[in-house]
Design an enzyme around this catalytic site. Structure first.
Site, PDB file in Angstrom:
ATOM      1  N   LEU A  59       0.033 -28.088   1.838  1.00 18.43           N
ATOM      2  CA  LEU A  59      -1.050 -27.729   2.770  1.00 18.43           C
ATOM      3  C   LEU A  59      -2.364 -27.417   2.063  1.00 18.43           C
ATOM      4  CD1 LEU A  59       1.280 -25.658   5.032  1.00 18.43           C
ATOM      5  CD2 LEU A  59      -0.153 -27.511   5.912  1.00 18.43           C
ATOM      6  N   SER A 125       2.161  -8.602   5.120  1.00 13.18           N
ATOM      7  CA  SER A 125       3.086  -7.720   4.404  1.00 13.18           C
ATOM      8  C   SER A 125       2.626  -6.272   4.475  1.00 13.18           C
ATOM      9  CB  SER A 125       3.138  -8.166   2.938  1.00 13.18           C
ATOM     10  OG  SER A 125       3.765  -7.198   2.144  1.00 13.18           O
ATOM     11  N   TYR A 150      -1.217 -11.150  -5.380  1.00 11.26           N
ATOM     12  CA  TYR A 150      -0.407 -11.539  -4.214  1.00 11.26           C
ATOM     13  C   TYR A 150      -0.801 -10.692  -3.004  1.00 11.26           C
ATOM     14  CZ  TYR A 150       3.385 -10.840  -0.929  1.00 11.26           C
ATOM     15  OH  TYR A 150       4.093 -10.669   0.229  1.00 11.26           O
ATOM     16  N   LYS A 154      -2.847 -11.529   0.854  1.00 14.18           N
ATOM     17  CA  LYS A 154      -2.477 -11.148   2.230  1.00 14.18           C
ATOM     18  C   LYS A 154      -3.648 -10.449   2.921  1.00 14.18           C
ATOM     19  CE  LYS A 154       1.663 -12.840   2.206  1.00 14.18           C
ATOM     20  NZ  LYS A 154       1.886 -14.117   2.906  1.00 14.18           N
TER      21      LYS A 154
HETATM   22  C1  UD1 Z   1       8.092  -6.484  -3.223  1.00 15.55           C
HETATM   23  C2  UD1 Z   1       6.612  -6.539  -3.306  1.00 15.55           C
HETATM   24  C3  UD1 Z   1       6.041  -6.748  -1.933  1.00 15.55           C
HETATM   25  C4  UD1 Z   1       6.591  -8.016  -1.349  1.00 15.55           C
HETATM   26  C5  UD1 Z   1       8.119  -7.899  -1.308  1.00 15.55           C
HETATM   27  C6  UD1 Z   1       8.755  -9.191  -0.822  1.00 15.55           C
HETATM   28  C7  UD1 Z   1       6.041  -5.135  -5.239  1.00 15.55           C
HETATM   29  C8  UD1 Z   1       5.338  -3.914  -5.705  1.00 15.55           C
HETATM   30  N1  UD1 Z   1       6.066  -5.329  -3.919  1.00 15.55           N
HETATM   31  O1  UD1 Z   1       8.447  -5.321  -2.485  1.00 15.55           O
HETATM   32  O2  UD1 Z   1       4.646  -6.822  -2.002  1.00 15.55           O
HETATM   33  O3  UD1 Z   1       6.084  -8.202  -0.050  1.00 15.55           O
HETATM   34  O4  UD1 Z   1       8.617  -7.648  -2.616  1.00 15.55           O
HETATM   35  O5  UD1 Z   1       8.816 -10.161  -1.800  1.00 15.55           O
HETATM   36  O6  UD1 Z   1       6.554  -5.872  -6.037  1.00 15.55           O
HETATM   37  N2  UD1 Z   1      14.465  -2.471  -7.565  1.00 15.55           N
HETATM   38  C9  UD1 Z   1      15.327  -2.071  -8.572  1.00 15.55           C
HETATM   39  N3  UD1 Z   1      15.888  -3.025  -9.366  1.00 15.55           N
HETATM   40  C10 UD1 Z   1      15.648  -4.365  -9.197  1.00 15.55           C
HETATM   41  C11 UD1 Z   1      14.772  -4.776  -8.164  1.00 15.55           C
HETATM   42  C12 UD1 Z   1      14.190  -3.798  -7.371  1.00 15.55           C
HETATM   43  O7  UD1 Z   1      15.575  -0.885  -8.749  1.00 15.55           O
HETATM   44  O8  UD1 Z   1      16.180  -5.176  -9.967  1.00 15.55           O
HETATM   45  C13 UD1 Z   1      13.861  -1.461  -6.687  1.00 15.55           C
HETATM   46  C14 UD1 Z   1      12.335  -1.450  -6.730  1.00 15.55           C
HETATM   47  O9  UD1 Z   1      11.880  -0.627  -7.753  1.00 15.55           O
HETATM   48  C15 UD1 Z   1      12.011  -0.943  -5.328  1.00 15.55           C
HETATM   49  C16 UD1 Z   1      13.155  -1.459  -4.452  1.00 15.55           C
HETATM   50  O10 UD1 Z   1      14.216  -1.766  -5.365  1.00 15.55           O
HETATM   51  O11 UD1 Z   1      12.030   0.447  -5.308  1.00 15.55           O
HETATM   52  C17 UD1 Z   1      12.803  -2.703  -3.675  1.00 15.55           C
HETATM   53  O12 UD1 Z   1      12.245  -3.655  -4.580  1.00 15.55           O
HETATM   54  P1  UD1 Z   1      11.940  -5.173  -4.154  1.00 15.55           P
HETATM   55  O13 UD1 Z   1      13.119  -5.738  -3.462  1.00 15.55           O
HETATM   56  O14 UD1 Z   1      11.428  -5.877  -5.354  1.00 15.55           O
HETATM   57  O15 UD1 Z   1      10.808  -5.037  -3.037  1.00 15.55           O
HETATM   58  P2  UD1 Z   1       9.395  -4.283  -3.122  1.00 15.55           P
HETATM   59  O16 UD1 Z   1       8.994  -4.004  -4.498  1.00 15.55           O
HETATM   60  O17 UD1 Z   1       9.467  -3.110  -2.192  1.00 15.55           O
END
Ligand code: UD1
Length: 341
Positions: A59, A125, A150, A154
């Site tokens: 797109l 988001s 990113y 948005k």
């Molecule tokens: C992230 C993005 C957000 C995006 C969303 C969807 C950031 C700061 N935000 O959200 O903008 O819209 O993904 O793609 O990156 N965690 C762990 N271990 C891991 C992975 C994650 O402990 O291996 C924790 C993170 O620290 C967080 C929670 O799990 O506290 C959720 O993380 P994640 O699933 O990556 O989402 P967000 O960071 O909330």
């Protein structure tokens, strides 16, 4: 009625195509397959009995997008998912994100303007709120300076849409998602991260199935009850249904203003350790995890005030955290089975 779903072979897009088809909409998907496969349309057909039309192009290609809209000027509405979404990558490659996420949107708005297409649902988001001053976070909370390119795409996209709504006489709904997880109950479609997952739940399920050795929990010294960060996880099927309701709302002329914003969350916050506990409960497995340092850019806690979207859209997220982690686990196991076939 014909609905264009950009990014319709992706995670949230594919679940939304299923719900649209279940409600009788005719779907055309446009996707460049940069983060998905064309086989998804067969999976959608297995679930719904209908194969959606798939046109494969980018797109950001102005000419191809313009030609597409000329051929399909009878589209009743557009749901625009197609975008890059990896926060860390966007920090490394900001221009890639600005080119991709903004040019595609502008080309779509041009196509709408030139062909009299009036209705747009935009995939936004909760990242636009940053770490909100008050919880739960409502749609009236201020949009804060973006933490990443990113997140900035948005915010800028919402502004571009807002200006276009005012000037071009179109309607738009921006849906601000909290943390979408889970998979379709059929386990035929779900999240398919390429390479090492950034997000929590795909990392949990890949660890449990043996693709990853150990989950790193990013920090346990946050000011939360168990020290780990809190998010509002929402089942992707609940999220998908909100898109269909938004399309209905536009087509039925029920919007209160020509540009509307809705939070899509459950209103419940769960910590990282609570998500792990839920996964262990539904899977009956012990997850290998360790506590490591905080991840840069992470906020402490966020969860939605879904009252406005519940009331205005007549929509409510229904699935529990256990249903979310269980469906994600079933999907991971189905992927594994297909690989070993
Ligand atoms: C992230 C993005 C957000 C995006 C969303 C969807 C950031 C700061 N935000 O959200 O903008 O819209 O993904 O793609 O990156 N965690 C762990 N271990 C891991 C992975 C994650 O402990 O291996 C924790 C993170 O620290 C967080 C929670 O799990 O506290 C959720 O993380 P994640 O699933 O990556 O989402 P967000 O960071 O909330």
């Amino acid at each position: 009625m014909k609905i264009l779903v950009t990014g319709g072979t992706g995670f949230i897009g594919s679940h939304t195509v299923v719900e649209l088809q279940n409600k009788g909409y005719e779907v055309i998907i446009v996707d460049n397959l940069s983060n998905s496969g064309s086989d998804i349309v067969d999976k959608i057909a297995q679930i719904t009995g209908i194969t959606p039309v798939l046109e494969i192009f980018d797109l950001t290609d102005k000419q191809k997008t313009s030609d597409f809209f000329k051929r399909h000027n009878d589209i009743a509405g557009i749901i625009h998912f197609a975008a890059y979404k990896a926060v860390g990558e966007s920090v490394q490659k900001p221009l890639l994100y600005y080119h991709n996420n903004l040019e595609s949107l502008i080309n779509i708005l041009d196509g709408m303007n030139e062909n009299g297409i009036r209705n747009l649902v935009f995939s936004s988001s909760c990242t636009v709120y940053g770490q909100p001053d008050e919880l739960p976070v409502s749609e009236n909370a201020p949009v804060k300076a973006a933490e990443s390119p990113y997140g900035n795409t948005k915010q800028i996209s919402e502004e571009i849409i807002y200006d276009s709504v005012k000037a071009l006489g179109i309607n738009a709904i921006a849906l601000r998602y909290f943390n979408p997880i889970g998979a379709h109950p059929s386990a035929l479609i779900g999240e398919l991260p390429i390479g090492v997952p950034n997000n929590l739940v795909p990392f949990i399920t890949q660890t449990a199935i043996g693709i990853r050795q150990c989950l790193s929990v990013f920090g346990d010294t946050y000011p939360t009850p168990d020290g780990t960060a809190i998010r509002d996880y929402i089942h992707v099927v609940d999220l998908a249904k909100a898109h269909v309701i938004s399309v209905d709302r536009m087509i039925d002329g029920k919007m209160k203003e020509n540009f509307e914003v809705f939070n899509l969350g459950t209103g419940n916050g769960y910590s990282v350790l609570e998500v792990i506990k839920s996964f262990e409960k539904v899977s009956g497995l012990k997850l290998n995890y360790k506590i490591v340092d905080r991840r840069e850019g992470d906020i402490t806690q966020v969860w939605a005030d879904p009252e406005y979207s519940n009331r205005e859209l007549g929509w409510k997220a229904e699935k529990s955290i256990d249903e979310m982690t269980l469906s994600a686990w079933k999907w991971e196991k189905a992927l594994q089975q297909n690989k070993s076939k």
